[in-house]
Design an enzyme around this catalytic site. Structure first.
Site, PDB file in Angstrom:
ATOM      1  N   ASP A   1      35.138  46.951  33.430  1.00 50.97           N
ATOM      2  CA  ASP A   1      35.970  46.719  34.611  1.00 50.97           C
ATOM      3  C   ASP A   1      35.242  47.162  35.889  1.00 50.97           C
ATOM      4  OD1 ASP A   1      38.194  45.850  35.961  1.00 50.97           O
ATOM      5  OD2 ASP A   1      39.401  47.639  35.554  1.00 50.97           O
TER       6      ASP A   1
ATOM      7  N   ARG B   1      35.207  45.343  42.540  1.00 51.68           N
ATOM      8  CA  ARG B   1      35.151  46.469  43.483  1.00 51.68           C
ATOM      9  C   ARG B   1      33.705  46.836  43.803  1.00 51.68           C
ATOM     10  NH1 ARG B   1      39.338  49.825  39.990  1.00 51.68           N
ATOM     11  NH2 ARG B   1      39.029  47.990  38.668  1.00 51.68           N
TER      12      ARG B   1
ATOM     13  N   ARG C   1      32.820  38.439  44.802  1.00 48.85           N
ATOM     14  CA  ARG C   1      33.111  38.980  43.473  1.00 48.85           C
ATOM     15  C   ARG C   1      32.090  38.531  42.423  1.00 48.85           C
ATOM     16  NH1 ARG C   1      37.883  41.213  42.516  1.00 48.85           N
ATOM     17  NH2 ARG C   1      37.766  40.553  40.339  1.00 48.85           N
TER      18      ARG C   1
ATOM     19  N   HIS D   1      29.973  40.184  39.210  1.00 48.51           N
ATOM     20  CA  HIS D   1      29.948  39.725  37.813  1.00 48.51           C
ATOM     21  C   HIS D   1      28.507  39.510  37.342  1.00 48.51           C
ATOM     22  CE1 HIS D   1      34.195  39.582  37.706  1.00 48.51           C
ATOM     23  NE2 HIS D   1      34.352  38.500  38.451  1.00 48.51           N
TER      24      HIS D   1
ATOM     25  N   SER E   1      39.961  38.269  29.580  1.00 51.28           N
ATOM     26  CA  SER E   1      41.259  38.416  28.900  1.00 51.28           C
ATOM     27  C   SER E   1      42.091  37.152  29.072  1.00 51.28           C
ATOM     28  CB  SER E   1      42.017  39.610  29.480  1.00 51.28           C
ATOM     29  OG  SER E   1      42.462  39.326  30.798  1.00 51.28           O
TER      30      SER E   1
ATOM     31  N   GLU F   1      44.882  37.110  30.305  1.00 52.00           N
ATOM     32  CA  GLU F   1      45.482  37.240  31.644  1.00 52.00           C
ATOM     33  C   GLU F   1      44.474  36.891  32.750  1.00 52.00           C
ATOM     34  OE1 GLU F   1      45.831  39.533  29.158  1.00 52.00           O
ATOM     35  OE2 GLU F   1      47.917  39.027  28.717  1.00 52.00           O
ATOM     36  N   ASN F   2      43.198  37.018  32.450  1.00 49.17           N
ATOM     37  CA  ASN F   2      42.185  36.626  33.452  1.00 49.17           C
ATOM     38  C   ASN F   2      42.214  35.123  33.732  1.00 49.17           C
ATOM     39  OD1 ASN F   2      39.745  39.065  32.269  1.00 49.17           O
ATOM     40  ND2 ASN F   2      41.198  39.261  33.960  1.00 49.17           N
TER      41      ASN F   2
ATOM     42  N   GLU G   1      39.110  56.987  20.054  1.00 45.02           N
ATOM     43  CA  GLU G   1      38.978  57.929  21.166  1.00 45.02           C
ATOM     44  C   GLU G   1      38.801  57.097  22.432  1.00 45.02           C
ATOM     45  OE1 GLU G   1      39.195  61.242  20.970  1.00 45.02           O
ATOM     46  OE2 GLU G   1      39.618  61.011  18.837  1.00 45.02           O
TER      47      GLU G   1
HETATM   48  C1  IPE Z   1      40.458  43.929  31.834  1.00 49.05           C
HETATM   49  O1  IPE Z   1      40.149  44.010  33.188  1.00 49.05           O
HETATM   50  C2  IPE Z   1      39.838  42.708  31.234  1.00 49.05           C
HETATM   51  C3  IPE Z   1      38.380  42.691  31.192  1.00 49.05           C
HETATM   52  C4  IPE Z   1      37.586  43.682  31.493  1.00 49.05           C
HETATM   53  C5  IPE Z   1      37.806  41.469  30.725  1.00 49.05           C
HETATM   54  P1  IPE Z   1      41.178  43.498  34.275  1.00 49.05           P
HETATM   55  O2  IPE Z   1      40.578  43.788  35.594  1.00 49.05           O
HETATM   56  O3  IPE Z   1      41.557  42.086  34.013  1.00 49.05           O
HETATM   57  O4  IPE Z   1      42.431  44.420  33.982  1.00 49.05           O
HETATM   58  P2  IPE Z   1      43.705  44.760  34.851  1.00 49.05           P
HETATM   59  O5  IPE Z   1      44.303  43.456  35.298  1.00 49.05           O
HETATM   60  O6  IPE Z   1      43.234  45.564  36.036  1.00 49.05           O
HETATM   61  O7  IPE Z   1      44.583  45.543  33.944  1.00 49.05           O
HETATM   62  C1  IPE Z   2      35.780  43.091  35.280  1.00 49.81           C
HETATM   63  O1  IPE Z   2      35.702  43.291  36.642  1.00 49.81           O
HETATM   64  C2  IPE Z   2      35.368  41.710  34.844  1.00 49.81           C
HETATM   65  C3  IPE Z   2      36.463  40.855  34.416  1.00 49.81           C
HETATM   66  C4  IPE Z   2      37.702  41.203  34.292  1.00 49.81           C
HETATM   67  C5  IPE Z   2      36.124  39.495  34.077  1.00 49.81           C
HETATM   68  P1  IPE Z   2      36.882  42.869  37.614  1.00 49.81           P
HETATM   69  O2  IPE Z   2      36.615  41.474  38.076  1.00 49.81           O
HETATM   70  O3  IPE Z   2      38.201  43.072  36.985  1.00 49.81           O
HETATM   71  O4  IPE Z   2      36.660  43.884  38.802  1.00 49.81           O
HETATM   72  P2  IPE Z   2      37.782  44.579  39.681  1.00 49.81           P
HETATM   73  O5  IPE Z   2      38.741  45.240  38.754  1.00 49.81           O
HETATM   74  O6  IPE Z   2      38.427  43.496  40.489  1.00 49.81           O
HETATM   75  O7  IPE Z   2      37.033  45.552  40.523  1.00 49.81           O
HETATM   76 MG    MG Z   3      39.514  44.619  36.998  1.00 50.72          MG
END
Ligand code: IPE
Ligand code: IPE
Ligand code: MG
Length: 249
Positions: free
Chosen positions: A21, A25, A34, A38, A66, A68-69, A205
């Site tokens: 994650d 950010r 973004r 990645h 995910s 949800e992504n 853990e």
């Molecule tokens: C979790 O990260 C999924 C992956 C790292 C692929 P997200 O950024 O999607 O999670 P939430 O939405 O903050 O819980």
């Molecule tokens: C994790 O980074 C990668 C995926 C979920 C695909 P994020 O894209 O969720 O990064 P933040 O949480 O917005 O910083």
């Molecule tokens: Mg995230």
């Protein structure tokens, strides 16, 4: 250079699952889009997989996308899928050289056809590799996985009215063939599982790092392993039972 002590080395997890994650950010803090985050996140996968090989962690699972992504902006999703394709194309040769077997969990039918194809091809080409195991969670959601497992269990056992044992049911999960994760690492300071391996994590853990994923490199990974190695996993027993030789408990 970070090193694990001999004692820590003797107590390493077999299976580490990582919630990668914070790419967004990380990019934002650099005033970059973004997808730049990645891209750097994908680069970091190599560092962590190499560190796992260096110390001998045979199973690594990465939460890459995910269910949800799917609700993210179209451009971000297609950019992620292209990065996935690039990564697998680039890594195939070293996966063969190092004996890394690729697996995927998640609903691959929800990926764009080009991405699904390369994932499936790489799984096929690496299926005889036996040294290391890399699993990508792609369009993965633990709840969806469990609901599918229930449906398939029911189809295979139409006359069963009782409650299956965990040993009977767990082969229907997409993680069949993988040990349960011993350690789940989440980067970027977020204390949640976000629909990742909910049942498999029953006794995992959990380690949360404040670092964003692109910054969570070799040393941070080894720190997490050292932290894990110093914990006592009790699995419901008392500390005294754990410290006694097995034949006395
Ligand atoms: C979790 O990260 C999924 C992956 C790292 C692929 P997200 O950024 O999607 O999670 P939430 O939405 O903050 O819980
Ligand atoms: C994790 O980074 C990668 C995926 C979920 C695909 P994020 O894209 O969720 O990064 P933040 O949480 O917005 O910083
Ligand atoms: Mg995230």
């Amino acid at each position: 250079m970070n090193q694990l002590s001999t004692e820590e080395k003797s107590n390493l997890p077999r299976h580490v699952a990582l919630i990668m994650d914070g790419n967004g950010r990380w990019a934002k803090s650099r005033k970059m889009p973004r997808l730049f985050g990645h891209r750097n996140g994908v680069e970091n996968v190599r560092a962590v997989v190499n560190a796992a090989k260096e110390v001998g962690v045979p199973y690594i699972t990465l939460y890459a996308f995910s269910t949800e992504n799917q609700n993210r902006p179209k451009d971000e999703k297609s950019g992620l899928m292209k990065l996935l394709e690039e990564f697998l194309k680039k890594e195939l040769r070293s996966m063969m050289e190092d004996g890394i077997r690729l697996r995927a969990i998640g609903d691959l039918s929800g990926l764009p056809p080009f991405a699904r194809r390369i994932v499936e091809d790489t799984i096929e080409q690496t299926k005889g590799n036996k040294n290391w195991n890399l699993t990508l969670a792609l369009n993965y959601g633990s709840r969806q996985e469990v609901l599918h497992a229930i449906a398939r269990y029911g189809q295979d056992n139409p006359s069963s009215t009782g409650v299956p044992s965990w040993e009977e049911f767990s082969p229907y999960l997409q993680t069949a063939g993988l040990p349960d994760p011993d350690l789940i690492i989440r980067t970027s300071g977020e204390f949640r599982l976000s629909n990742f391996l909910l049942l498999q994590a029953a006794y995992a853990e959990i380690f949360v790092s404040p670092l964003h994923w692109p910054d969570f490199g070799r040393d941070a990974f080894l720190d997490a392993l050292g932290n894990y190695a110093r914990r006592e996993r009790r699995f419901g027993k008392t500390s005294e039972q754990i410290q006694q030789p097995a034949h006395l408990s």
